[in-house]
Design an enzyme around this catalytic site. Structure first.
Site, PDB file in Angstrom:
ATOM      1  NE  ARG A  10      -3.221  -0.001   3.045  1.00  0.00           N
ATOM      2  CZ  ARG A  10      -3.530   0.261   4.317  1.00  0.00           C
ATOM      3  NH1 ARG A  10      -3.263  -0.620   5.264  1.00  0.00           N
ATOM      4  NH2 ARG A  10      -4.107   1.397   4.637  1.00  0.00           N
ATOM      5  CE  LYS A  88      -4.013  -2.973  12.836  1.00  0.00           C
ATOM      6  NZ  LYS A  88      -4.199  -2.030  13.964  1.00  0.00           N
ATOM      7  CG  ASP A  89      -4.939  -4.325   7.799  1.00  0.00           C
ATOM      8  OD1 ASP A  89      -5.770  -4.080   8.704  1.00  0.00           O
ATOM      9  OD2 ASP A  89      -4.045  -3.533   7.452  1.00  0.00           O
ATOM     10  NE  ARG A 136      -8.808  -4.923  18.608  1.00  0.00           N
ATOM     11  CZ  ARG A 136      -7.983  -4.076  19.237  1.00  0.00           C
ATOM     12  NH1 ARG A 136      -7.976  -4.018  20.565  1.00  0.00           N
ATOM     13  NH2 ARG A 136      -7.178  -3.283  18.564  1.00  0.00           N
ATOM     14  NE  ARG A 137      -6.909  -0.074  18.461  1.00  0.00           N
ATOM     15  CZ  ARG A 137      -6.233   0.094  17.327  1.00  0.00           C
ATOM     16  NH1 ARG A 137      -6.725   0.879  16.374  1.00  0.00           N
ATOM     17  NH2 ARG A 137      -5.085  -0.514  17.142  1.00  0.00           N
ATOM     18  NE  ARG A 154     -10.779   3.918   7.714  1.00  0.00           N
ATOM     19  CZ  ARG A 154     -11.188   3.550   6.499  1.00  0.00           C
ATOM     20  NH1 ARG A 154     -12.485   3.524   6.237  1.00  0.00           N
ATOM     21  NH2 ARG A 154     -10.335   3.215   5.554  1.00  0.00           N
ATOM     22  CG  ASN A 156      -2.091   9.301   6.674  1.00  0.00           C
ATOM     23  OD1 ASN A 156      -2.127  10.093   7.608  1.00  0.00           O
ATOM     24  ND2 ASN A 156      -1.898   9.688   5.421  1.00  0.00           N
ATOM     25  NE  ARG A 160      -6.403   6.262  11.511  1.00  0.00           N
ATOM     26  CZ  ARG A 160      -6.918   5.069  11.664  1.00  0.00           C
ATOM     27  NH1 ARG A 160      -7.093   4.558  12.864  1.00  0.00           N
ATOM     28  NH2 ARG A 160      -7.245   4.341  10.607  1.00  0.00           N
ATOM     29  CB  CYS A 246     -19.571  -8.471   9.495  1.00  0.00           C
ATOM     30  SG  CYS A 246     -21.213  -7.784   9.178  1.00  0.00           S
TER      31      CYS A 246
END
Length: 316
Positions: A10, A88-89, A136-137, A154, A156, A160, A246
């Protein structure tokens, strides 16, 4: 595998940093001189759907596979030879024809609490604004502090952090591993305990993906860290058992203690009101089939959580 060995990545600064680390590691394993690394092991930048969509949670538009799909297509098409992903992705099941060839040694798996005004999560005042895009967080934070206002964040890492500095949030949560790799560890106010914030399966680890027929490439053994791979196998086993919904938040983290592998996994409802956690362990992690046992442990622990949640899962 002959040169060039093309690495698909990416375009985010974190992804390029991680892929650059692996580019140098592959080159070293293959005996490539420093001056020839970019030609022999070039990085191929690929924009993924997950990078393009920044205004919604990933679960609303297709899930974590949106960060890997285009890179995997490039692997299958022969445009790249290795893909570097944040573990994790990576979805639980590999697409036909592809495989995870190596799992390098893991970084710090914990979540990071970052704030301009507050020293730790416990110091957040009533109704504080907490920024995260992770279900999750969100669920873990609300399980501890249902008064918090969870707001979507959301973008990068730099984006953030800037939004936090601009005052959009009282605090944000990010992965410690990414901040460490970017040299931004100084912004971390607290590294959150897995007892309260169990990391995402595979958090802090990288996945080096190849075509299935190239699992025996010369660089694979040099880059694979067996204990990290074992822990990740257990965590991803739990993820496989728990990904029925999901709309459920999943955490899993495995550690090695002597000859034992210990796993903790949990599932939470998005609002934090439901939380089911189980643990398990296996002996003799140096056995030839230890990876299979680790995955079986994860599947078993995940199934226990699934059974404990029962019909309550329908409301998740």
């Amino acid at each position: 595998m002959t040169f060039p060995i093309r690495i698909g990545t990416r375009r985010s600064r974190l992804a390029l940093t991680q892929s650059g680390m692996m580019q140098r590691a592959v080159a070293t394993a293959m005996g490539v001189p420093e001056s020839e690394i970019d030609a022999a092991v070039p990085l191929v930048e690929i924009v993924t759907t997950g990078d393009r969509i920044q205004d919604r949670r990933l679960l609303e538009v297709g899930g974590k596979a949106l960060f890997t799909k285009e890179i995997e297509e490039a692997l299958l098409d022969g445009r790249v030879d290795i893909a570097v992903h944040s573990m994790k992705d990576v979805p639980a099941e590999q697409p036909p024809g592809l495989a995870i060839a190596a799992v390098p040694e893991r970084e710090d798996a914990r979540d990071a609490f970052i704030s301009e005004r507050f020293a730790c999560f416990a110091d957040l005042p009533q109704g504080a604004r907490l920024g995260t895009a992770s279900l999750r967080r969100q669920a873990q934070a609300l399980a501890l502090r249902p008064d918090l206002r969870i707001e979507m964040l959301r973008g990068n890492v730099d984006t953030r952090l800037k939004r936090l500095t601009d005052g959009d949030f009282d605090a944000i949560l990010l992965a410690t591993a990414g901040l460490n790799r970017l040299g931004r560890a100084e912004v971390i106010r607290e590294r959150l305990s897995p007892d309260q914030f169990l990391p995402a399966p595979g958090q802090g680890a990288l996945a080096l993906q190849t075509r299935a027929g190239e699992m025996g490439a010369a660089w694979v053994a040099a880059l694979n860290h067996p204990l990290t791979a074992l822990a990740v196998a257990a965590e991803r086993g739990a993820m496989t058992a728990l990904e029925g919904s999901c709309r459920s938040a999943i955490g899993a983290h495995a550690t090695v203690d002597g000859d034992r592998l210990k796993l903790a996994a949990e599932m939470l409802s998005p609002d934090g009101t439901g939380r089911w956690r189980r643990t398990g362990e296996i002996d003799d992690i140096h056995a030839a089939d230890a990876a299979n046992w680790a995955r079986a442990l994860g599947l078993s622990v995940g199934a226990q959580i699934h059974d404990a949640a029962g019909d309550q899962q329908i409301a998740l």
